[in-house]
Design an enzyme around this catalytic site. Structure first.
Site, PDB file in Angstrom:
ATOM      1  N   ASN A  39     -24.808  50.558 -26.489  1.00 55.28           N
ATOM      2  CA  ASN A  39     -23.776  49.546 -26.434  1.00 55.28           C
ATOM      3  C   ASN A  39     -24.425  48.178 -26.192  1.00 55.28           C
ATOM      4  O   ASN A  39     -25.146  47.990 -25.200  1.00 55.28           O
ATOM      5  CB  ASN A  39     -22.802  49.890 -25.297  1.00 55.28           C
ATOM      6  N   ASP A  76     -17.412  44.143 -36.194  1.00 55.99           N
ATOM      7  CA  ASP A  76     -16.084  44.700 -36.474  1.00 55.99           C
ATOM      8  C   ASP A  76     -15.029  43.686 -36.037  1.00 55.99           C
ATOM      9  O   ASP A  76     -14.989  43.281 -34.875  1.00 55.99           O
ATOM     10  CB  ASP A  76     -15.898  46.005 -35.713  1.00 55.99           C
ATOM     11  N   ASP A 134     -16.740  37.363 -42.010  1.00 60.45           N
ATOM     12  CA  ASP A 134     -15.899  37.060 -43.165  1.00 60.45           C
ATOM     13  C   ASP A 134     -14.426  37.156 -42.788  1.00 60.45           C
ATOM     14  O   ASP A 134     -13.569  37.185 -43.663  1.00 60.45           O
ATOM     15  CB  ASP A 134     -16.221  38.000 -44.336  1.00 60.45           C
TER      16      ASP A 134
END
Length: 244
Positions: A123, A146, A182
């Site tokens: 992590n 993400d 994006d």
């Protein structure tokens, strides 16, 4: 899914780690190459955790003292393998929780004869907070994390107000945090978070930073452009805080 803890994780992790089968080639890569490339770490409770107080010595890990670049969420390793091959004088550390992506990274690095790359299966905030010594990193890269675009999931985004102090601890003064996404609303969130962060200043003027030349154009980035999503870059330099 939030992994069980004894309280060392105050917020949901920025990933969901599903158990998936690796291909035969990936299994062989993990068996044959992990001793060379993967940094062994001591775990806390969760499979992707880092035990506090178990920092590595980067010079010992890489066998030399050199600039250190850390990529968070290295995926299949396309960006960091390319960067490590293009800049052999710099050391690179790939941080990823998905073993199949790490296996692919090792395969590509081995084929290219790259020796200045290491991998950590963990992590990312715990790597920055516990595994890397304070001020040991020259650049941190976070490319296309993400976006957790559903409203009920945005609390899982990596770059939120809790993140700047964590990355600031690992970065040396003068070190740079580079970001790209994006997803427009995440880009705006990143900019707002980092603009407000103590100890960081913009490395760009206007709304967005120029595209980072050191980021190889990947299939993922091309796909985002094909579906009409603009790629937005940000860059922030670590500066001394008042009184430091």
């Amino acid at each position: 899914m939030i992994e069980p803890s004894r309280g060392f994780r105050e917020r949901p992790v920025s990933f969901v780690r599903r158990s998936g089968r690796m291909s035969e080639a990936q299994e062989r890569a993990w068996s044959d190459l992990s001793a060379r490339y993967v940094v062994p770490v001591e775990r806390d409770v969760a499979a992707t955790s880092i035990l506090p107080g178990t920092a590595i010595d980067p010079a010992e890990t890489f066998g030399r003292a050199a600039r250190l670049v850390v990529e968070i969420g290295s995926g299949q390793g396309h960006a960091i393998v390319h960067a490590a091959g293009a800049d052999p004088q710099t050391d690179f550390l790939a941080v990823e929780v998905f073993r199949a992506g790490l296996a692919r990274t090792m395969l590509d690095a081995d084929r290219a004869g790259i020796g200045n790359l290491r991998l950590v299966e963990a992590n990312a905030p715990e790597v920055l907070r516990h595994l890397l010594p304070e001020g040991s990193v020259d650049e941190v890269w976070i490319f296309f994390p993400d976006p957790w675009h559903k409203k009920r999931h945005t609390k899982r985004r990596l770059v939120d107000p809790t993140f700047p102090p964590i990355v600031a601890q690992a970065l040396r003064r003068g070190g740079v945090l580079r970001l790209a996404t994006d997803w427009e609303d995440y880009a705006v969130q990143m900019r707002e978070v980092m603009d407000a962060a103590t100890g960081f200043v913009r490395e760009f003027t206007g709304d967005w930073a120029p595209r980072f030349e050191g980021r190889v154009l990947t299939a993922f980035e091309r796909k985002g452009e094909r579906v009409g999503r603009d790629i937005r870059d940000l860059a922030y330099r670590r500066v001394a805080t008042p009184g430091a």
